[in-house]
Design an enzyme around this catalytic site. Structure first.
Site, PDB file in Angstrom:
ATOM      1  CD1 TRP A  30      46.675  47.213  54.763  1.00  0.00           C
ATOM      2  CD2 TRP A  30      45.805  45.661  56.107  1.00  0.00           C
ATOM      3  NE1 TRP A  30      45.818  46.452  54.024  1.00  0.00           N
ATOM      4  CE2 TRP A  30      45.267  45.480  54.822  1.00  0.00           C
ATOM      5  CE3 TRP A  30      45.397  44.792  57.123  1.00  0.00           C
ATOM      6  CZ2 TRP A  30      44.344  44.478  54.520  1.00  0.00           C
ATOM      7  CZ3 TRP A  30      44.487  43.800  56.828  1.00  0.00           C
ATOM      8  CH2 TRP A  30      43.974  43.639  55.555  1.00  0.00           C
ATOM      9  NE  ARG A  31      44.195  50.450  51.688  1.00  0.00           N
ATOM     10  CZ  ARG A  31      43.337  50.053  50.768  1.00  0.00           C
ATOM     11  NH1 ARG A  31      42.052  50.312  50.910  1.00  0.00           N
ATOM     12  NH2 ARG A  31      43.754  49.408  49.709  1.00  0.00           N
ATOM     13  CD  GLU A  52      51.384  44.839  50.758  1.00  0.00           C
ATOM     14  OE1 GLU A  52      51.337  43.921  49.931  1.00  0.00           O
ATOM     15  OE2 GLU A  52      50.598  45.805  50.744  1.00  0.00           O
ATOM     16  CE1 TYR A  71      52.265  44.244  44.812  1.00  0.00           C
ATOM     17  CE2 TYR A  71      52.553  43.104  46.912  1.00  0.00           C
ATOM     18  CZ  TYR A  71      51.805  43.918  46.082  1.00  0.00           C
ATOM     19  OH  TYR A  71      50.622  44.436  46.533  1.00  0.00           O
ATOM     20  CG  ASP A 102      49.682  42.540  42.791  1.00  0.00           C
ATOM     21  OD1 ASP A 102      49.323  43.294  41.857  1.00  0.00           O
ATOM     22  OD2 ASP A 102      49.080  42.502  43.875  1.00  0.00           O
ATOM     23  CB  CYS A 147      40.578  46.671  36.888  1.00  0.00           C
ATOM     24  SG  CYS A 147      41.075  46.203  35.216  1.00  0.00           S
ATOM     25  CB  CYS A 163      41.015  51.756  29.693  1.00  0.00           C
ATOM     26  SG  CYS A 163      41.168  49.969  29.658  1.00  0.00           S
TER      27      CYS A 163
HETATM   28 FE1  SF4 Z   1      40.003  47.909  33.890  1.00  0.00          FE
HETATM   29 FE2  SF4 Z   1      40.167  49.445  31.737  1.00  0.00          FE
HETATM   30 FE3  SF4 Z   1      37.788  48.677  32.606  1.00  0.00          FE
HETATM   31 FE4  SF4 Z   1      39.228  50.414  34.028  1.00  0.00          FE
HETATM   32  S1  SF4 Z   1      38.352  50.725  31.996  1.00  0.00           S
HETATM   33  S2  SF4 Z   1      38.105  48.644  34.836  1.00  0.00           S
HETATM   34  S3  SF4 Z   1      41.310  49.689  33.657  1.00  0.00           S
HETATM   35  S4  SF4 Z   1      39.406  47.343  31.809  1.00  0.00           S
END
Ligand code: SF4
Length: 357
Positions: A18-19, A31, A114, A132, A195, A211
């Site tokens: 789908w990309r 989706e 969403y 999400d 993440c 972060c």
């Molecule tokens: Fe997730 Fe922050 Fe680690 Fe990046 S640095 S993977 S946003 S916890």
């Protein structure tokens, strides 16, 4: 930060079918399929669907049983029924052309904020936010948000942040025709591949320097979520009636869960009945097998039993079909696995080793 994320996505994105398109219909299909379902599972379903129903008009005109067959195994069948209602609405109100206006997309059956945001940004590069589970995890970690994500305060805060970021991407990369599309997809991709809920891969994260949770070493404490899912166990007994080469099946009513799908006669039983039925059928060598399956917060177990001498029984309502005919009909995932047990019988193994339990 948004530019870094977009650049990272453009190099690291997974090659997904789908990309390869900006067709809003294809993006919508992907989706909806991806809700509650893993990417690897969705790929063959998506390709089969687009091969059979390449446009909104094809979906609007399709036989509902064909739609259920194409969706068979993905679960949450209301999704596919809503898609056909939405396609009919697009034919009727928008001359079979997918609407570009966010509010018109949101008004379609089965499309929430969403999905509307995903279609609007990916297909039309509009600065619409998406939120999400993946995006919530990234945002709460990036900004070390300590508000319980179940609260309305947190939801407003998170939608605001998601909106601000995609608008920032739009404003900071005016020369890029896919800035919003790639920013939102980057968030999805980062949540799916870097993440992660447990042990996030911060060492390769493109936004690690911004972060707050990483700086404090508290990544896995986010998101803060007071709601724990409580699971309920349910038990079912499925009876396999056979006359020569035909089997008795019935169609669920439209009002039931898994409405209009087919099944072998099945009733819900309690745990003690389940254990007794299982033990007895094993002793009598009538056990076909057992199936474990989960639907939302329900963890289910099903025991499938062959019924002998059906001519003398008070049979449930239904129709008789051969195995070849059964394969052409749509079944729920659990019932499809019962059918699979019939198609690939291992009498000794099934009777002696109900390994699916
Ligand atoms: Fe997730 Fe922050 Fe680690 Fe990046 S640095 S993977 S946003 S916890």
């Amino acid at each position: 930060m948004t530019e870094r994320l977009v650049a990272w996505f453009e190099i690291n994105k997974r090659d997904l079918p789908w990309r390869k398109t900006r067709d809003p219909y294809a993006i919508w299909v992907s989706e909806i399929m991806l809700q509650q379902t893993q990417v690897a599972t969705v790929i063959p379903y998506f390709e089969r669907w687009m091969g059979s129903l390449p446009s909104i008009s094809h979906l609007a005109d399709a036989d509902p049983q064909q739609l259920l067959k194409l969706w068979e195994g993905l679960g949450y069948y209301t999704r596919v029924k809503n898609m056909q209602k939405a396609a009919l609405r697009i034919v009727e109100l928008h001359e079979s052309v997918f609407p570009t206006d966010f509010q018109h997309i949101l008004a379609l059956n089965g499309i929430g904020p969403y999905t509307a945001g995903a279609i609007s940004s990916i297909a039309f590069n509009q600065p619409s936010p998406i939120l999400d589970g993946n995006v919530i995890r990234i945002l709460t970690r990036l900004f070390a948000l300590k508000t319980d994500v179940q609260t309305n305060v947190a939801k407003i805060e998170l939608w605001t942040l998601a909106r601000e970021l995609v608008e920032q991407a739009h404003a900071s990369m005016p020369d890029r025709p896919q800035a919003c599309s790639h920013f939102n997809q980057a968030m999805m991709e980062l949540g799916a591949t870097v993440c992660l809920p447990k042990k996030p891969l911060c060492g390769v994260c493109p936004v690690a320097e911004w972060c707050e949770a990483r700086k404090a070493g508290t990544q896995e404490q986010f998101p803060i979520n007071s709601k724990k899912t409580e699971y309920t166990k349910r038990y079912f007994c499925t009876l396999i009636f056979q006359r020569e080469n035909q089997f008795l099946i019935r169609q669920r009513s439209a009002a039931e869960v898994n409405g209009m799908l087919w099944e072998f006669p099945t009733t819900e039983i309690d745990e003690s009945e389940f254990k007794a039925t299982f033990a007895q059928s094993k002793r009598k060598h009538t056990l076909l097998g057992t199936v474990k399956f989960a639907i939302t917060r329900y963890h289910n177990k099903l025991v499938a039993i062959r019924q002998s001498d059906p001519l003398n029984k008070n049979l449930p309502d239904g129709i008789w079909k051969t195995l070849t005919e059964l394969k052409a009909l749509p079944f729920s995932s659990a019932q499809k696995r019962v059918l699979q047990l019939l198609l690939e019988p291992h009498p000794a193994k099934t009777a002696e080793q109900p390994t699916l339990l």
